[in-house]
Motif scaffolding. Structure first.
Motif, PDB file in Angstrom:
ATOM      1  N   LEU A 296     -34.574  -1.268 -20.958  1.00  0.00           N
ATOM      2  CA  LEU A 296     -33.782  -0.621 -20.879  1.00  0.00           C
ATOM      3  C   LEU A 296     -32.216  -0.916 -21.039  1.00  0.00           C
ATOM      4  O   LEU A 296     -31.006  -1.116 -21.059  1.00  0.00           O
ATOM      5  N   GLN A 319     -27.737   6.438 -24.098  1.00  0.00           N
ATOM      6  CA  GLN A 319     -29.354   7.114 -24.064  1.00  0.00           C
ATOM      7  C   GLN A 319     -30.532   6.615 -23.532  1.00  0.00           C
ATOM      8  O   GLN A 319     -31.257   7.084 -22.494  1.00  0.00           O
ATOM      9  N   TYR A 320     -29.859   4.849 -23.126  1.00  0.00           N
ATOM     10  CA  TYR A 320     -30.954   3.395 -22.000  1.00  0.00           C
ATOM     11  C   TYR A 320     -30.221   4.642 -20.937  1.00  0.00           C
ATOM     12  O   TYR A 320     -31.312   4.341 -20.100  1.00  0.00           O
ATOM     13  N   ASN A 322     -29.975   7.035 -19.696  1.00  0.00           N
ATOM     14  CA  ASN A 322     -31.009   8.549 -19.852  1.00  0.00           C
ATOM     15  C   ASN A 322     -32.044   8.551 -19.125  1.00  0.00           C
ATOM     16  O   ASN A 322     -32.030   8.834 -18.510  1.00  0.00           O
ATOM     17  N   HIS A 323     -32.736   7.517 -20.219  1.00  0.00           N
ATOM     18  CA  HIS A 323     -34.150   6.603 -20.267  1.00  0.00           C
ATOM     19  C   HIS A 323     -33.919   6.191 -18.703  1.00  0.00           C
ATOM     20  O   HIS A 323     -35.658   6.649 -18.147  1.00  0.00           O
TER      21      HIS A 323
ATOM     22  N   MET B  30     -31.444  16.037 -24.342  1.00  0.00           N
ATOM     23  CA  MET B  30     -31.592  14.517 -23.287  1.00  0.00           C
ATOM     24  C   MET B  30     -30.322  14.586 -22.065  1.00  0.00           C
ATOM     25  O   MET B  30     -30.897  13.800 -21.111  1.00  0.00           O
ATOM     26  N   SER B  34     -31.274  14.586 -18.273  1.00  0.00           N
ATOM     27  CA  SER B  34     -30.625  13.446 -17.572  1.00  0.00           C
ATOM     28  C   SER B  34     -29.048  13.421 -16.541  1.00  0.00           C
ATOM     29  O   SER B  34     -29.364  12.987 -15.543  1.00  0.00           O
ATOM     30  N   ARG B  45     -40.214  15.732 -15.094  1.00  0.00           N
ATOM     31  CA  ARG B  45     -39.279  16.662 -16.818  1.00  0.00           C
ATOM     32  C   ARG B  45     -40.137  16.998 -17.290  1.00  0.00           C
ATOM     33  O   ARG B  45     -39.425  17.918 -18.275  1.00  0.00           O
TER      34      ARG B  45
END
Lengths: 409, 112
Positions: A296, A319-320, A322-323, B30, B34, B45
């Protein structure tokens, strides 16, 4: 004097190789002996070469001298030990049999095994980095102290404690078994990651030293890639991350060692080769199903190699992040994620999210808020930046914050 | 801090979204979850639930889902941490399910 010049860092590189091989031979019980023999070798070299010029093959010369010194030591010890001690790590007979193997293969194996030994979970991360710099990278105590912004005494104590721990835990210099290798590799990668970051984000003004730290972290990571057992996607991801980050090295600091922020960097100074290298390793890292924080972070670093601000760029970075947060919380990831959110979804949304973070003790939190409020509510932005200024001790950060305040109308 | 379960319910009477809309919705989820993780308040989650299911009742009476007779279906769950039920409810605000006629039930998880 022979005209040839030594390749840069020859002593440092060869010191680490000789130490790894000898230490592997003697075990951690006698790590000081291994270090002494290596040091003695370079003392002889510097005295002799200084007077008579370089030998034809400096490396071969070093290895021959190191081997002889090691053998002499063993003979000496064997005589001494046979009289006073019986629990020998190396016996007189075996000493006659073995040759001290300084082949490329054995050097790499020894360094790799040493890496696993040093990055043992029983050793504190800070001590792991110190040991890695000393034993695997051949840095002097002064250089390590400089990198950690502390004094030699502190580093010496830290290394002594770590070496005692290596002995007390009876940690062997060997390659971990198939079952535990993944777990152990995780610790090794964490240390290499921290080592790289120590160089990349260090507050030390010695920019040459900082580059060396990053370079060494990359060299050690590459050592893992050269071995079949450890050439795993996650290692490729870490190497890609390091490649992308270091591509901006020349652009992120000016002649005076002052930090140049990303937005103000001259992209002509970005190293295209390292970017291409990072892309290649990131592609290899994509094999398999594992998505680690290194993947990530490499993804985020990849998008940073594209300067232009596009919706696509920031959406991907968001998004990276977030992950990354879903894998593991960290305040820095939370702050960076909020910045990416402002770029992808707009400042209004990011401000609401930022206010929820409860990181008011960090100066970077107020720096972020200042950034978000700029052009939205400049009075508020100024107040945030001033709060950031109060909370930081770093001169470099203070300078940047003062500049930002100056730019506000 | 206490743990709280978010139970997501979806409205089955809403028209089926297009693939494009589903992709947008995925991003909303998402970003939202997050955002909770960014506050270090996400414990688990959790999971989304498939729409097909069965219900077992006394006397081995088994009924199949989806349950056309009710307009709500259990869609998933997550676990968060908060100091109070009020704070947990605050965290639930912004849940993308609300945009599509669904709801979130917030329940404190009892300690054994």
């Amino acid at each position: 004097m022979v005209g040839d010049e030594l390749i840069p860092h020859l002593f440092r590189t060869e010191y680490s190789k000789i130490t790894a091989v000898l230490c592997k031979l003697f075990g951690f019980e006698h790590i000081e002996i291994a270090e002494d023999i290596a040091s003695d070798t370079f003392l002889s070299a510097s005295e002799l070469w200084g007077l008579k010029g370089l030998p034809e093959n400096p490396v071969a010369w070093l290895y021959t001298v190191a081997k002889n010194k090691a053998k002499n030591h063993l003979k000496h010890e064997a005589v001494f030990n046979s009289k006073v001690a019986t629990h020998l790590n190396y016996s007189t007979e075996s000493m006659e049999l073995f040759d001290i193997d300084l082949s490329d293969r054995n050097i790499k194996d020894s360094q790799l095994q040493m890496m696993f030994a040093i990055c043992h979970p029983a050793i504190l991360p800070e001590a792991q980095i110190g040991l890695a710099l000393r034993i695997l990278c051949g840095f002097g105590i002064g250089e390590i102290a400089d990198a950690f912004l502390t004094n030699k005494e502190t580093i010496n104590k830290r290394l002594l404690r770590a070496k005692d721990k290596l002995r007390a835990e009876n940690i062997k210099i060997e390659f971990p078994g198939k079952v535990e290798i993944n777990k152990r590799l995780e610790t090794v990668l964490t240390t290499l990651y921290l080592l790289f970051n120590e160089g990349y984000y260090s507050a030390s003004n010695n920019s040459a030293l900082r580059k060396d730290l990053c370079f060494e972290a990359m060299r050690l990571t590459h050592l893992l890639l050269e071995n079949e057992e450890t050439n795993k996607p996650v290692v490729n991801a870490l190497f890609a991350l390091m490649s992308f980050q270091s591509s901006r090295f020349e652009a992120r600091m000016d002649q005076q060692g002052e930090v140049i922020l990303y937005d103000d960097q001259d992209t002509n100074l970005w190293n295209k080769e390292l970017i291409t290298q990072g892309e290649a390793f990131l592609n290899i890292a994509a094999q398999g199903n594992e998505l680690t924080k290194y993947h990530l972070e490499a993804g985020i670093a990849y998008w940073h190699t594209i300067k232009e601000d596009t919706k696509e760029k920031w959406e991907n970075i968001l998004q990276y992040y977030n992950h990354l947060l879903l894998l593991e919380y960290s305040p820095i990831a939370a702050l960076n994620r909020t910045y990416a959110l402002s770029k992808a979804n707009g400042k209004a949304e990011a401000i609401i999210e930022a206010e929820k973070l409860q990181l008011a003790n960090l100066h970077v939190y107020h720096l972020l808020l200042g950034e978000l409020y700029t052009d939205v509510d400049n009075d508020k932005a100024k107040a945030c930046l001033e709060q950031a200024l109060r909370l930081t001790n770093s001169t470099a950060d203070k300078k940047i914050i003062v500049q930002k305040i100056g730019k506000l109308k | 801090m206490k743990d709280f379960l978010f139970v997501f319910r979806a409205n089955t009477e809403m028209p089926k979204p297009s693939p494009e809309q589903m992709q947008d919705t995925m991003k909303l989820w998402m970003d939202w979850i997050s955002g909770i993780a960014a506050q270090n308040k996400l414990v688990d989650r959790g999971n989304r639930l498939e729409s097909a299911g069965k219900v077992l009742r006394p006397g081995n009476v088994i009924t199949d889902g989806p349950y056309t007779e009710i307009k709500e279906t259990l869609a998933g769950y997550s676990i968060v941490k908060a100091d109070s039920l009020e704070e947990a409810t605050e965290l639930a605000k912004g849940c993308p399910g609300l945009l599509f006629g669904g709801n979130v039930e917030i329940r404190e998880i009892g300690k054994m």
